[in-house]
Each structure stands twice: as structure tokens, then as C-alpha cells.
Design a protein around this motif. Sequence first.
Motif, PDB file in Angstrom:
ATOM      1  N   GLY A  35       0.799  -1.284  -0.021  1.00  0.00           N
ATOM      2  CA  GLY A  35      -0.028   0.033   0.087  1.00  0.00           C
ATOM      3  C   GLY A  35       0.957   1.299  -0.024  1.00  0.00           C
ATOM      4  O   GLY A  35       2.275   1.090   0.065  1.00  0.00           O
ATOM      5  N   GLN A  36       0.247   2.379   0.031  1.00  0.00           N
ATOM      6  CA  GLN A  36       0.800   3.687  -0.298  1.00  0.00           C
ATOM      7  C   GLN A  36       1.157   4.227   1.383  1.00  0.00           C
ATOM      8  O   GLN A  36       2.192   5.143   1.482  1.00  0.00           O
ATOM      9  N   GLY A  37       0.908   3.655   2.412  1.00  0.00           N
ATOM     10  CA  GLY A  37       1.073   3.799   3.467  1.00  0.00           C
ATOM     11  C   GLY A  37       0.192   4.801   4.455  1.00  0.00           C
ATOM     12  O   GLY A  37      -0.193   5.694   3.442  1.00  0.00           O
ATOM     13  N   THR A  38       0.280   4.915   5.715  1.00  0.00           N
ATOM     14  CA  THR A  38      -0.408   5.734   6.229  1.00  0.00           C
ATOM     15  C   THR A  38       0.500   6.187   7.502  1.00  0.00           C
ATOM     16  O   THR A  38       1.096   5.394   8.313  1.00  0.00           O
ATOM     17  N   GLN A  39       0.481   7.394   7.887  1.00  0.00           N
ATOM     18  CA  GLN A  39       1.302   8.223   8.836  1.00  0.00           C
ATOM     19  C   GLN A  39       0.793   7.973  10.288  1.00  0.00           C
ATOM     20  O   GLN A  39      -0.552   8.392  10.402  1.00  0.00           O
ATOM     21  N   VAL A  40       1.584   7.535  11.106  1.00  0.00           N
ATOM     22  CA  VAL A  40       1.051   7.377  12.741  1.00  0.00           C
ATOM     23  C   VAL A  40       2.159   8.252  13.256  1.00  0.00           C
ATOM     24  O   VAL A  40       3.379   8.287  13.388  1.00  0.00           O
ATOM     25  N   THR A  41       1.641   9.263  14.181  1.00  0.00           N
ATOM     26  CA  THR A  41       2.535  10.092  14.945  1.00  0.00           C
ATOM     27  C   THR A  41       2.051   9.923  16.184  1.00  0.00           C
ATOM     28  O   THR A  41       0.945  10.177  16.495  1.00  0.00           O
ATOM     29  N   VAL A  42       3.035   9.477  17.229  1.00  0.00           N
ATOM     30  CA  VAL A  42       2.480   9.767  18.526  1.00  0.00           C
ATOM     31  C   VAL A  42       3.395  10.594  19.476  1.00  0.00           C
ATOM     32  O   VAL A  42       4.478  10.684  19.414  1.00  0.00           O
ATOM     33  N   SER A  43       2.612  11.670  19.714  1.00  0.00           N
ATOM     34  CA  SER A  43       3.406  12.614  20.358  1.00  0.00           C
ATOM     35  C   SER A  43       2.603  13.505  21.248  1.00  0.00           C
ATOM     36  O   SER A  43       1.123  13.630  21.065  1.00  0.00           O
ATOM     37  N   SER A  44       3.079  14.262  22.294  1.00  0.00           N
ATOM     38  CA  SER A  44       2.068  14.857  23.274  1.00  0.00           C
ATOM     39  C   SER A  44       2.212  16.251  22.763  1.00  0.00           C
ATOM     40  O   SER A  44       1.604  17.331  23.354  1.00  0.00           O
TER      41      SER A  44
END
Length: 124
Positions: A115-124
Amino acid sequence: QLQFVESGGGLVQPGGSLRLSCAASGFTLDYYAIGWFRQAPGKEHEGVSCISSSDGSTYYADFVKGRFTISRDNAKNTVYLQMNSLKPEDTAVYYCARHRADYCPGYENEYDYWGQGTQVTVSS
């Protein structure tokens, strides 16, 4: 045309949850194992999880065991990745991919459609 479409990524605080979806079109998932991979900035691809079709067996990388759960709904031609207790180090682009055969996890070069990918960002 064979393709995957990932969705469900986004910005979440540490300790939060996301569920990624990987919808396939142009072929049926029934005969293939499907894997999730991720790539963080400046790092190489790494395998995250995989699920087979015939017996539903699963694989998890050590760094996600106990936090992530992979599942599939062949009727919907979709694979899911439930991600709980997310950490900043889980920040990456997440990709799903089709394994040429129905077993997990295999080697990355055995996955033929991505797939083209999906961004996951874990940040406060």
C-alpha cells in the motif's frame, strides 16, 4: 488493478490507540498472508505483524507484542491493525503488504504488493 489502501493513521498522544485498516482491491485476500510494516524517518523498513489466511496464525515483532493486534475480515477484503498503548517510538509510516504465500512472517522480499502507507505520529 491490484492495490491496497491503508487508512486510520493520525496524531495520537502517548498511551493512546489507533486502528489501521488495509483494504484490498483487484484480488481476494483469501489465499494470502498479509503483513504490516513500518518505516520511521531515517530508519529502515521493519516488520510489525502478519496474519495468515488459512489458519489465522499471527506474528508480532517483539517491540509490539502485547500492544498491537492484527485481524482480518476476508468478507470485507480488509486487514486491521489495532494499536494500543502507543509510544513515541511507534511514530512511522505504516504499510500493509501481500505475502506471496499464506504463512507468516516470511522475508520482506517475499511481499509483492504494497500500500501507499499511512502516517502514525505519537506525540504529546
